[in-house]
Design an enzyme around this catalytic site. Sequence first.
Site, PDB file in Angstrom:
ATOM      1  N   ASP A   1       0.886  -1.152   0.000  1.00 55.03           N
ATOM      2  CA  ASP A   1       0.000   0.000   0.000  1.00 55.03           C
ATOM      3  C   ASP A   1       0.938   1.220   0.000  1.00 55.03           C
ATOM      4  O   ASP A   1       2.115   1.102   0.372  1.00 55.03           O
ATOM      5  CB  ASP A   1      -0.845  -0.049   1.291  1.00 55.03           C
ATOM      6  CG  ASP A   1      -1.692   1.182   1.470  1.00 55.03           C
ATOM      7  OD1 ASP A   1      -2.473   1.501   0.569  1.00 55.03           O
ATOM      8  OD2 ASP A   1      -1.550   1.839   2.523  1.00 55.03           O
ATOM      9  N   LEU A   2       0.450   2.378  -0.408  1.00 52.14           N
ATOM     10  CA  LEU A   2       1.357   3.537  -0.507  1.00 52.14           C
ATOM     11  C   LEU A   2       1.211   4.472   0.703  1.00 52.14           C
ATOM     12  O   LEU A   2       2.130   4.610   1.520  1.00 52.14           O
ATOM     13  CB  LEU A   2       1.073   4.279  -1.818  1.00 52.14           C
ATOM     14  CG  LEU A   2       1.903   5.523  -2.081  1.00 52.14           C
ATOM     15  CD1 LEU A   2       3.390   5.200  -2.145  1.00 52.14           C
ATOM     16  CD2 LEU A   2       1.458   6.172  -3.405  1.00 52.14           C
ATOM     17  N   ASP A   3       0.035   5.102   0.799  1.00 48.49           N
ATOM     18  CA  ASP A   3      -0.187   6.084   1.871  1.00 48.49           C
ATOM     19  C   ASP A   3      -0.212   5.391   3.224  1.00 48.49           C
ATOM     20  O   ASP A   3      -1.035   4.509   3.455  1.00 48.49           O
ATOM     21  CB  ASP A   3      -1.523   6.809   1.657  1.00 48.49           C
ATOM     22  CG  ASP A   3      -1.533   7.631   0.363  1.00 48.49           C
ATOM     23  OD1 ASP A   3      -0.440   7.982  -0.111  1.00 48.49           O
ATOM     24  OD2 ASP A   3      -2.619   7.920  -0.144  1.00 48.49           O
TER      25      ASP A   3
ATOM     26  N   THR B   1       1.246  10.443   3.672  1.00 47.08           N
ATOM     27  CA  THR B   1       0.521  11.498   2.943  1.00 47.08           C
ATOM     28  C   THR B   1      -0.750  11.909   3.683  1.00 47.08           C
ATOM     29  O   THR B   1      -1.391  12.883   3.288  1.00 47.08           O
ATOM     30  CB  THR B   1       0.117  11.017   1.534  1.00 47.08           C
ATOM     31  OG1 THR B   1      -0.392   9.717   1.673  1.00 47.08           O
ATOM     32  CG2 THR B   1       1.286  11.043   0.578  1.00 47.08           C
TER      33      THR B   1
ATOM     34  N   LYS C   1      -8.556   7.074   6.100  1.00 49.45           N
ATOM     35  CA  LYS C   1      -7.359   6.340   5.681  1.00 49.45           C
ATOM     36  C   LYS C   1      -7.721   5.101   4.857  1.00 49.45           C
ATOM     37  O   LYS C   1      -8.522   4.282   5.293  1.00 49.45           O
ATOM     38  CB  LYS C   1      -6.517   5.945   6.895  1.00 49.45           C
ATOM     39  CG  LYS C   1      -5.793   7.149   7.469  1.00 49.45           C
ATOM     40  CD  LYS C   1      -4.789   6.767   8.541  1.00 49.45           C
ATOM     41  CE  LYS C   1      -4.109   8.011   9.070  1.00 49.45           C
ATOM     42  NZ  LYS C   1      -3.292   7.753  10.247  1.00 49.45           N
TER      43      LYS C   1
ATOM     44  N   SER D   1      -2.507   0.659  -4.354  1.00 52.66           N
ATOM     45  CA  SER D   1      -3.020   1.822  -3.606  1.00 52.66           C
ATOM     46  C   SER D   1      -4.366   2.291  -4.124  1.00 52.66           C
ATOM     47  O   SER D   1      -4.632   2.208  -5.323  1.00 52.66           O
ATOM     48  CB  SER D   1      -1.999   2.969  -3.733  1.00 52.66           C
ATOM     49  OG  SER D   1      -2.560   4.187  -3.326  1.00 52.66           O
ATOM     50  N   ALA D   2      -5.185   2.818  -3.223  1.00 55.83           N
ATOM     51  CA  ALA D   2      -6.466   3.406  -3.622  1.00 55.83           C
ATOM     52  C   ALA D   2      -6.276   4.772  -4.270  1.00 55.83           C
ATOM     53  O   ALA D   2      -7.194   5.311  -4.881  1.00 55.83           O
ATOM     54  CB  ALA D   2      -7.359   3.556  -2.387  1.00 55.83           C
TER      55      ALA D   2
ATOM     56  N   LYS E   1     -10.894  -1.442  -1.647  1.00 53.69           N
ATOM     57  CA  LYS E   1     -10.599  -2.325  -0.523  1.00 53.69           C
ATOM     58  C   LYS E   1     -11.779  -2.224   0.442  1.00 53.69           C
ATOM     59  O   LYS E   1     -12.299  -1.127   0.614  1.00 53.69           O
ATOM     60  CB  LYS E   1      -9.314  -1.884   0.188  1.00 53.69           C
ATOM     61  CG  LYS E   1      -8.075  -1.866  -0.715  1.00 53.69           C
ATOM     62  CD  LYS E   1      -6.913  -1.117  -0.046  1.00 53.69           C
ATOM     63  CE  LYS E   1      -5.740  -0.952  -0.992  1.00 53.69           C
ATOM     64  NZ  LYS E   1      -4.630  -0.156  -0.439  1.00 53.69           N
TER      65      LYS E   1
ATOM     66  N   GLU F   1       0.146  -3.278   4.646  1.00 49.81           N
ATOM     67  CA  GLU F   1      -1.012  -2.373   4.686  1.00 49.81           C
ATOM     68  C   GLU F   1      -1.153  -1.675   6.038  1.00 49.81           C
ATOM     69  O   GLU F   1      -0.899  -2.279   7.073  1.00 49.81           O
ATOM     70  CB  GLU F   1      -2.293  -3.203   4.485  1.00 49.81           C
ATOM     71  CG  GLU F   1      -3.008  -2.979   3.204  1.00 49.81           C
ATOM     72  CD  GLU F   1      -3.628  -1.605   2.970  1.00 49.81           C
ATOM     73  OE1 GLU F   1      -3.938  -1.318   1.807  1.00 49.81           O
ATOM     74  OE2 GLU F   1      -3.819  -0.799   3.940  1.00 49.81           O
ATOM     75  N   ASP F   2      -1.600  -0.408   5.986  1.00 51.40           N
ATOM     76  CA  ASP F   2      -1.810   0.323   7.244  1.00 51.40           C
ATOM     77  C   ASP F   2      -3.290   0.506   7.579  1.00 51.40           C
ATOM     78  O   ASP F   2      -3.600   1.046   8.634  1.00 51.40           O
ATOM     79  CB  ASP F   2      -1.148   1.714   7.191  1.00 51.40           C
ATOM     80  CG  ASP F   2      -1.901   2.670   6.291  1.00 51.40           C
ATOM     81  OD1 ASP F   2      -2.264   2.260   5.168  1.00 51.40           O
ATOM     82  OD2 ASP F   2      -2.152   3.805   6.713  1.00 51.40           O
TER      83      ASP F   2
HETATM   84  P1  B16 Z   1      -6.547  10.105  -3.949  1.00 53.68           P
HETATM   85  P2  B16 Z   1      -3.633   4.114   0.037  1.00 53.68           P
HETATM   86  C1  B16 Z   1      -5.463   6.103  -0.068  1.00 53.68           C
HETATM   87  O1  B16 Z   1      -4.204   5.588  -0.372  1.00 53.68           O
HETATM   88  C2  B16 Z   1      -5.405   7.008   1.162  1.00 53.68           C
HETATM   89  O2  B16 Z   1      -5.071   6.272   2.312  1.00 53.68           O
HETATM   90  C3  B16 Z   1      -6.756   7.660   1.366  1.00 53.68           C
HETATM   91  O3  B16 Z   1      -6.728   8.521   2.476  1.00 53.68           O
HETATM   92  C4  B16 Z   1      -7.151   8.428   0.086  1.00 53.68           C
HETATM   93  O4  B16 Z   1      -8.441   9.011   0.231  1.00 53.68           O
HETATM   94  C5  B16 Z   1      -7.119   7.472  -1.100  1.00 53.68           C
HETATM   95  O5  B16 Z   1      -5.835   6.888  -1.208  1.00 53.68           O
HETATM   96  C6  B16 Z   1      -7.460   8.170  -2.402  1.00 53.68           C
HETATM   97  O6  B16 Z   1      -6.460   9.089  -2.716  1.00 53.68           O
HETATM   98  O7  B16 Z   1      -7.521  11.185  -3.593  1.00 53.68           O
HETATM   99  O8  B16 Z   1      -5.119  10.596  -4.068  1.00 53.68           O
HETATM  100  O9  B16 Z   1      -6.979   9.313  -5.164  1.00 53.68           O
HETATM  101  O10 B16 Z   1      -3.524   4.120   1.530  1.00 53.68           O
HETATM  102  O11 B16 Z   1      -4.599   3.089  -0.524  1.00 53.68           O
HETATM  103  O12 B16 Z   1      -2.278   4.101  -0.650  1.00 53.68           O
HETATM  104 MG    MG Z   2      -2.767   3.210   3.338  1.00 53.19          MG
END
Ligand code: B16
Ligand code: MG
Length: 215
Positions: free
Chosen positions: A9-11, A17, A45, A114-115, A145, A169-170
């Site tokens: 996962d990224l964030d 972030t 998150k 990542s989302a 997810k 994953e966090d």
């Molecule tokens: P964006 P992850 C997620 O990333 C974030 O944790 C979440 O807070 C955010 O709303 C989502 O990405 C969408 O991000 O607006 O940049 O498309 O944790 O799945 O890497």
């Molecule tokens: Mg995350």
Amino acid sequence: MEIKACLFDLDGVIVDTAKYHFLAWKELAADLGFDFTEEHNERLKGVSRMASLDILLEIGGETYTKEEKEEMAKSKNERYVSLIQKMTPDEILPGIIHFMNEIKNAGIKTAIGSASKNAPLIIERLKLETYFDAIIDGNKVSNAKPDPEVFLKGAEALGVQPSECVVFEDAAAGVEAALNGNMKCIGIGEKHVLGKADKVIPGFENFSLGKLLMI
Ligand code: B16
Ligand code: MG
């Protein structure tokens, strides 16, 4: 289990972030006339952009049309992008580079799952392009997810079986996504949130390939 790939996962795993998402959402909430706290931000998150907006608007207590919501999401993203454009490799979380080098040297494949639709920009800002064999982000999946789609697509892009993958994953929904995809999962954070993971660690600082092979 033979580990052929690690999916990240990224964030919250590679970089924090959440603080930038928080600032951008807080400004949007202020424009709409209510306060958005760090505690509220915890609920976002790992959640997609539009689902995050729905949670924020629920906190604000007003309803809006689809067009208004699309405009809000766009303006929040513009603020967020202007913040992440200033990110530097110094923001990569401790221990990540060392661990990535270890697994790359061992021939283990790597992907981002990542989302975030901004994942490619973040990877570029952090100068991590060469560390990942594939990037599956919010632009490439239709099911959020805990649906396993993002990680299954990662395994497919790497040419490995889900049972040969370990996910980092966090977010609780991300841990569930990994398990739903028949993958092992290491939670990054606290056990009371990520208890379903096969193992929970606070971060990569004291983690190593040797410890990965023991899960
Ligand atoms: P964006 P992850 C997620 O990333 C974030 O944790 C979440 O807070 C955010 O709303 C989502 O990405 C969408 O991000 O607006 O940049 O498309 O944790 O799945 O890497
Ligand atoms: Mg995350």
